[in-house]
Design a protein around this motif. Structure first.
Motif, short mmCIF file in Angstrom:
data_model
loop_
_atom_site.label_atom_id
_atom_site.label_comp_id
_atom_site.label_asym_id
_atom_site.label_seq_id
_atom_site.Cartn_x
_atom_site.Cartn_y
_atom_site.Cartn_z
N SER A 130 -2.71 -15.41 -10.53
CA SER A 130 -1.84 -15.92 -11.58
C SER A 130 -1.11 -14.75 -12.20
O SER A 130 -1.70 -13.70 -12.47
CB SER A 130 -2.68 -16.65 -12.64
OG SER A 130 -1.87 -17.11 -13.70
N TYR A 131 0.20 -14.93 -12.40
CA TYR A 131 1.04 -13.87 -12.95
C TYR A 131 1.72 -14.37 -14.22
O TYR A 131 2.50 -15.33 -14.15
CB TYR A 131 2.10 -13.45 -11.93
CG TYR A 131 1.53 -13.09 -10.58
CD1 TYR A 131 0.98 -11.83 -10.34
CD2 TYR A 131 1.54 -14.01 -9.53
CE1 TYR A 131 0.46 -11.50 -9.10
CE2 TYR A 131 1.02 -13.70 -8.29
CZ TYR A 131 0.48 -12.44 -8.08
OH TYR A 131 -0.04 -12.12 -6.85
N GLY A 133 0.62 -16.21 -16.41
CA GLY A 133 0.32 -17.62 -16.59
C GLY A 133 0.86 -18.54 -15.50
O GLY A 133 0.64 -19.75 -15.56
N GLN A 134 1.54 -17.99 -14.51
CA GLN A 134 2.10 -18.79 -13.43
C GLN A 134 1.28 -18.62 -12.16
O GLN A 134 1.08 -17.49 -11.68
CB GLN A 134 3.56 -18.39 -13.16
CG GLN A 134 4.49 -18.65 -14.32
CD GLN A 134 4.63 -20.12 -14.63
OE1 GLN A 134 4.83 -20.94 -13.74
NE2 GLN A 134 4.51 -20.47 -15.92
N ARG A 135 0.81 -19.73 -11.59
CA ARG A 135 0.03 -19.67 -10.36
C ARG A 135 0.88 -19.17 -9.21
O ARG A 135 2.05 -19.52 -9.08
CB ARG A 135 -0.50 -21.07 -10.04
CG ARG A 135 -1.56 -21.10 -8.98
CD ARG A 135 -2.07 -22.52 -8.79
NE ARG A 135 -1.13 -23.33 -8.03
CZ ARG A 135 -0.91 -24.61 -8.23
NH1 ARG A 135 -1.52 -25.24 -9.21
NH2 ARG A 135 -0.06 -25.27 -7.48
N LEU A 171 -8.29 -19.55 -11.61
CA LEU A 171 -7.18 -18.59 -11.61
C LEU A 171 -7.69 -17.19 -11.88
O LEU A 171 -8.60 -16.98 -12.69
CB LEU A 171 -6.16 -18.96 -12.68
CG LEU A 171 -5.50 -20.33 -12.56
CD1 LEU A 171 -4.51 -20.55 -13.70
CD2 LEU A 171 -4.81 -20.49 -11.21
N GLU A 173 -6.05 -14.01 -13.31
CA GLU A 173 -4.85 -13.48 -13.96
C GLU A 173 -4.71 -12.01 -13.63
O GLU A 173 -5.63 -11.22 -13.86
CB GLU A 173 -4.93 -13.69 -15.47
CG GLU A 173 -3.69 -13.22 -16.22
CD GLU A 173 -2.45 -14.05 -15.91
OE1 GLU A 173 -1.34 -13.48 -15.97
OE2 GLU A 173 -2.59 -15.26 -15.61
N TRP A 174 -3.53 -11.63 -13.08
CA TRP A 174 -3.29 -10.24 -12.72
C TRP A 174 -2.36 -9.62 -13.75
O TRP A 174 -1.31 -10.19 -14.07
CB TRP A 174 -2.68 -10.15 -11.32
CG TRP A 174 -2.76 -8.77 -10.76
CD1 TRP A 174 -1.73 -7.92 -10.52
CD2 TRP A 174 -3.95 -8.07 -10.38
NE1 TRP A 174 -2.19 -6.73 -10.02
CE2 TRP A 174 -3.56 -6.79 -9.92
CE3 TRP A 174 -5.31 -8.39 -10.39
CZ2 TRP A 174 -4.48 -5.84 -9.47
CZ3 TRP A 174 -6.22 -7.45 -9.94
CH2 TRP A 174 -5.81 -6.20 -9.49
N ALA A 177 2.64 -8.42 -13.45
CA ALA A 177 3.34 -9.59 -12.91
C ALA A 177 4.26 -9.23 -11.76
O ALA A 177 4.65 -10.11 -10.98
CB ALA A 177 4.13 -10.28 -14.02
#
Length: 199
Positions: A130-131, A133-135, A171, A173-174, A177
């Protein structure tokens, strides 16, 4: 599994995005090196469009390069081909498979490792990077879903499986982004930080 069979149709003027120069070597080399430097037991690179040229651009490493002759039918056929290659290479040892993109050169080995670790810690889970908040990709699919992966069709890389099993989704989170940058168009390529070391 790194999917790299597509036609690069959005890049324009006959350019193949995987062969574009990035950090002094073809873009595809960066993604393959990261996958090979991860903790994955086996790595498969799925080729298709201009397979011979892309194969020639691949770095040395511990991977199997396999060609999807049906790449024009969509991403699903590459997913099926890559899964078959990994099953042949690793057999019953596969607890799951991580699906990544060969045109996503900023994904570091540590992200592959984090997705794998989460998948191993939660058997049966689907794990997605997840970047902000986006998968995104890479995505771990557990062995329990291999039959569903092998049955996908059309131009999708497992979205329908995730949609059917949202209760299994976890998820990772990385924080950077930029790792989620998927190079499809010239403007995407222009966003790549030239001169990076991959650390």
């Amino acid at each position: 599994m790194l999917l790299g069979a597509g036609r690069s149709s959005r890049m324009g003027e006959g350019a193949h995005k995987l062969l574009l120069p990035f950090d002094g070597r073809p873009l595809v080399a960066r993604a393959v090196e990261a996958a090979c430097a991860s903790r994955a037991d086996a790595v498969a690179v799925v080729l298709g469009h201009r397979a011979d040229a892309v194969r020639a651009a691949l770095p040395a490493g511990r991977y199997v390069a396999t060609v999807n002759a049906d790449y024009a039918t969509g991403m699903a056929s590459s997913l099926v081909r890559g899964l078959a290659a990994l099953r042949a290479a690793a057999g019953d040892r596969l607890a799951g498979v991580v699906v990544g993109l060969a045109d996503q050169p900023l994904v570091p080995p540590a992200l592959f490792d984090a997705v794998i670790a989460e998948g191993l810690a939660h058997p049966g889970a689907i794990v997605s990077a997840s970047y902000a908040g986006q998968r995104g990709t890479p995505v771990w699919f557990p062995a329990a879903l291999f039959d569903e992966l092998a049955a996908v069709a059309g131009d999708e890389g497992g979205r329908s499986i995730i949609a059917r099993h949202l209760d299994r989704l976890r998820l990772v989170e990385w924080p950077d982004a930029r790792a989620g940058l998927d190079v499809d168009r010239p403007e995407d390529f222009a966003l790549l930080p030239q001169g990076t070391t991959g650390d």
